[in-house]
Motif scaffolding. Structure first.
Motif, mmCIF file in Angstrom:
data_model
loop_
_atom_site.group_PDB
_atom_site.id
_atom_site.type_symbol
_atom_site.label_atom_id
_atom_site.label_comp_id
_atom_site.label_asym_id
_atom_site.label_seq_id
_atom_site.Cartn_x
_atom_site.Cartn_y
_atom_site.Cartn_z
ATOM 1 N N LEU A 165 -7.521 26.111 -5.595
ATOM 2 C CA LEU A 165 -7.212 25.486 -4.313
ATOM 3 C C LEU A 165 -6.654 26.516 -3.336
ATOM 4 C CD1 LEU A 165 -5.405 22.275 -5.616
ATOM 5 C CD2 LEU A 165 -7.750 22.431 -4.754
ATOM 6 N N PRO A 166 -6.725 26.213 -2.036
ATOM 7 C CA PRO A 166 -6.054 27.093 -1.073
ATOM 8 C C PRO A 166 -4.554 27.057 -1.274
ATOM 9 C CG PRO A 166 -6.815 25.075 -0.012
ATOM 10 C CD PRO A 166 -7.408 25.084 -1.387
ATOM 11 N N ALA A 167 -3.872 28.095 -0.777
ATOM 12 C CA ALA A 167 -2.413 28.166 -0.964
ATOM 13 C C ALA A 167 -1.719 26.958 -0.345
ATOM 14 C CB ALA A 167 -1.881 29.456 -0.359
ATOM 15 N N PHE A 168 -2.207 26.500 0.793
ATOM 16 C CA PHE A 168 -1.639 25.317 1.463
ATOM 17 C C PHE A 168 -2.750 24.276 1.599
ATOM 18 C CE2 PHE A 168 1.063 28.818 2.736
ATOM 19 C CZ PHE A 168 2.345 28.278 2.653
ATOM 20 N N THR A 169 -2.643 23.204 0.827
ATOM 21 C CA THR A 169 -3.688 22.180 0.868
ATOM 22 C C THR A 169 -3.523 21.236 2.051
ATOM 23 O OG1 THR A 169 -2.390 20.771 -0.615
ATOM 24 C CG2 THR A 169 -4.039 22.223 -1.623
ATOM 25 N N HIS A 170 -2.301 21.069 2.534
ATOM 26 C CA HIS A 170 -2.023 20.176 3.663
ATOM 27 C C HIS A 170 -1.090 20.908 4.640
ATOM 28 C CE1 HIS A 170 -3.265 17.540 0.391
ATOM 29 N NE2 HIS A 170 -3.560 16.616 1.282
ATOM 30 N N GLN A 179 -0.566 20.930 7.782
ATOM 31 C CA GLN A 179 0.074 20.214 8.888
ATOM 32 C C GLN A 179 1.355 19.504 8.472
ATOM 33 O OE1 GLN A 179 -3.064 19.789 7.871
ATOM 34 N NE2 GLN A 179 -4.435 20.416 9.544
ATOM 35 N N THR A 180 1.457 19.137 7.189
ATOM 36 C CA THR A 180 2.610 18.350 6.741
ATOM 37 C C THR A 180 3.621 19.172 5.942
ATOM 38 O OG1 THR A 180 1.477 17.648 4.695
ATOM 39 C CG2 THR A 180 1.211 16.252 6.665
ATOM 40 N N VAL A 181 3.437 20.490 5.906
ATOM 41 C CA VAL A 181 4.330 21.319 5.086
ATOM 42 C C VAL A 181 5.809 21.148 5.452
ATOM 43 C CG1 VAL A 181 5.008 23.711 4.592
ATOM 44 C CG2 VAL A 181 2.626 23.014 4.363
ATOM 45 N N PRO A 182 6.218 21.206 6.715
ATOM 46 C CA PRO A 182 7.652 21.049 7.007
ATOM 47 C C PRO A 182 8.226 19.727 6.504
ATOM 48 C CG PRO A 182 6.504 21.960 8.904
ATOM 49 C CD PRO A 182 5.447 21.526 7.941
ATOM 50 N N ALA A 183 7.513 18.621 6.733
ATOM 51 C CA ALA A 183 7.997 17.323 6.269
ATOM 52 C C ALA A 183 7.994 17.245 4.752
ATOM 53 C CB ALA A 183 7.142 16.204 6.861
ATOM 54 N N ASP A 184 6.964 17.816 4.117
ATOM 55 C CA ASP A 184 6.895 17.787 2.654
ATOM 56 C C ASP A 184 8.017 18.622 2.038
ATOM 57 O OD1 ASP A 184 4.665 16.162 2.752
ATOM 58 O OD2 ASP A 184 3.250 17.845 2.632
ATOM 59 N N LEU A 185 8.308 19.775 2.625
ATOM 60 C CA LEU A 185 9.411 20.602 2.124
ATOM 61 C C LEU A 185 10.744 19.878 2.279
ATOM 62 C CD1 LEU A 185 8.453 24.193 3.314
ATOM 63 C CD2 LEU A 185 8.682 23.414 0.947
ATOM 64 N N ALA A 186 10.917 19.153 3.361
ATOM 65 C CA ALA A 186 12.145 18.375 3.547
ATOM 66 C C ALA A 186 12.280 17.315 2.463
ATOM 67 C CB ALA A 186 12.153 17.732 4.929
ATOM 68 N N SER A 187 11.169 16.708 2.065
ATOM 69 C CA SER A 187 11.198 15.719 0.987
ATOM 70 C C SER A 187 11.569 16.360 -0.346
ATOM 71 C CB SER A 187 9.832 15.023 0.874
ATOM 72 O OG SER A 187 9.521 14.302 2.036
ATOM 73 N N GLU A 246 14.266 27.488 4.752
ATOM 74 C CA GLU A 246 15.177 28.430 5.391
ATOM 75 C C GLU A 246 15.564 29.589 4.478
ATOM 76 O OE1 GLU A 246 15.566 25.173 5.451
ATOM 77 O OE2 GLU A 246 15.402 24.646 7.576
ATOM 78 N N ASP A 247 15.702 29.311 3.175
ATOM 79 C CA ASP A 247 16.258 30.309 2.257
ATOM 80 C C ASP A 247 15.217 31.159 1.559
ATOM 81 O OD1 ASP A 247 18.748 29.343 2.890
ATOM 82 O OD2 ASP A 247 18.872 28.008 1.159
ATOM 83 N N THR A 248 13.960 30.750 1.603
ATOM 84 C CA THR A 248 12.906 31.495 0.914
ATOM 85 C C THR A 248 11.717 31.668 1.845
ATOM 86 O OG1 THR A 248 11.680 29.587 0.027
ATOM 87 C CG2 THR A 248 13.586 30.349 -1.237
ATOM 88 N N GLU A 249 10.787 32.474 1.401
ATOM 89 C CA GLU A 249 9.486 32.551 2.067
ATOM 90 C C GLU A 249 8.508 31.705 1.253
ATOM 91 O OE1 GLU A 249 5.979 35.749 3.283
ATOM 92 O OE2 GLU A 249 7.800 36.441 2.254
ATOM 93 N N VAL A 250 8.134 30.559 1.786
ATOM 94 C CA VAL A 250 7.214 29.666 1.085
ATOM 95 C C VAL A 250 5.802 30.191 1.284
ATOM 96 C CG1 VAL A 250 6.316 27.312 0.908
ATOM 97 C CG2 VAL A 250 8.754 27.695 1.354
ATOM 98 N N ILE A 251 5.164 30.558 0.180
ATOM 99 C CA ILE A 251 3.832 31.169 0.261
ATOM 100 C C ILE A 251 2.748 30.249 -0.274
ATOM 101 C CG2 ILE A 251 4.699 33.528 0.221
ATOM 102 C CD1 ILE A 251 4.096 33.621 -2.760
ATOM 103 N N GLY A 252 3.115 29.040 -0.690
ATOM 104 C CA GLY A 252 2.121 28.089 -1.153
ATOM 105 C C GLY A 252 2.708 26.705 -1.268
ATOM 106 N N PHE A 253 1.921 25.689 -0.921
ATOM 107 C CA PHE A 253 2.322 24.294 -1.116
ATOM 108 C C PHE A 253 1.033 23.506 -1.368
ATOM 109 C CE2 PHE A 253 5.906 21.252 0.010
ATOM 110 C CZ PHE A 253 5.341 20.197 -0.698
ATOM 111 N N GLN A 254 0.852 23.132 -2.625
ATOM 112 C CA GLN A 254 -0.359 22.435 -3.041
ATOM 113 C C GLN A 254 -0.009 21.019 -3.476
ATOM 114 O OE1 GLN A 254 -1.436 25.287 -6.104
ATOM 115 N NE2 GLN A 254 -2.995 26.183 -4.787
ATOM 116 N N LYS A 255 -0.673 20.052 -2.853
ATOM 117 C CA LYS A 255 -0.460 18.642 -3.185
ATOM 118 C C LYS A 255 -1.678 18.145 -3.955
ATOM 119 C CE LYS A 255 1.272 16.038 0.112
ATOM 120 N NZ LYS A 255 1.501 15.449 1.466
ATOM 121 N N LEU A 256 -1.455 17.878 -5.249
ATOM 122 C CA LEU A 256 -2.495 17.372 -6.126
ATOM 123 C C LEU A 256 -2.238 15.893 -6.387
ATOM 124 C CD1 LEU A 256 -2.492 20.357 -8.658
ATOM 125 C CD2 LEU A 256 -3.879 20.082 -6.614
#
Length: 228
Positions: free
Chosen positions: A39-44, A46-54, A142-152
């Protein structure tokens, strides 16, 4: 000094943890790693900020847990044991026999004891990848560099690394997609190796004995007694 600290931190949580194993070597490749790699590093994106908050909220609402862990090394080795975690900063990995290792963080220092060799190795908790999700207030964006977020369909996978560049490697946190419970993490070192730690039989937010997170070097105690 920084190089030595980073090497020791890597050793504590990746290379040296399965010194003696409680299962046979030669584990089949893990399907979750293979599937996510296609999969790509970021599957969604557009929703990464909201998903990270969750994800942050789920971690911050987990005061403690205890249960079992199984550790898979990149060389095919497997070891298992009991895990106790108390945020902020406290964790205990007690490996099943015949593995002689015990890894304990008191919130400041991570200590690895090898009972067979009678050794104690220490690093600051902040020099290890575990620091990111043991903080009192987790803020991955804020504390890390997020280099991937995959929602399966069954899991969310967040991959992060130290944004300052002081710490090599990366950590992937794997959450149950239905309730964002932490299920496993994968630590990738700078040499291409991976160590996966899978959690099971977890009980959440129990009151844990604070003595679980204290590990004293008995050799130092004996030396202190002799000085008196």
């Amino acid at each position: 000094m920084k190089t030595m600290t980073k090497l020791l931190a890597t050793a504590l949580l990746t290379v040296s943890a399965p010194i003696m194993v409680s299962a046979q070597v030669g584990v089949a490749p893990q399907p979750t790693l293979q599937r996510a790699s296609t999969l790509p590093a970021f599957t969604h994106p557009q929703t990464v900020p909201a998903d990270l908050a969750s994800v942050d909220l789920a971690l911050n609402n987990t005061g403690s847990f205890q249960g079992r862990f199984t550790q898979y090394g990149s060389d095919g080795s497997v070891s298992s044991g009991q895990v106790h975690l108390q945020r902020p900063g406290r964790v205990r990995f007690e490996y099943d026999a015949p593995n002689p290792l015990l890894i304990v963080s008191d919130g400041v220092t991570l200590v690895q004891q090898d009972r067979a060799l009678e050794t104690f190795d220490r690093v600051p908790l902040a020099a290890t990848p575990l620091h990111y999700f043991l903080k009192e207030n987790v803020r991955l964006q804020e504390d890390t560099e997020v280099i991937g977020f995959q929602k399966l369909p069954t899991q969310w996978r967040v991959t992060a690394r130290d944004g300052s560049g002081e710490m090599a490697g990366a950590i992937t946190l794997v959450f149950d997609a239905s309730n964002l419970a932490l299920r496993e993490w994968i630590i990738a070192d700078e040499f291409g190796g991976q160590t996966r730690v899978e959690l099971s039989d977890l009980r959440y937010n129990d009151r844990l004995d604070p003595r679980l997170f204290i590990l004293r070097d008995e050799r130092e105690d004996r030396r202190d007694r002799r000085r008196r």
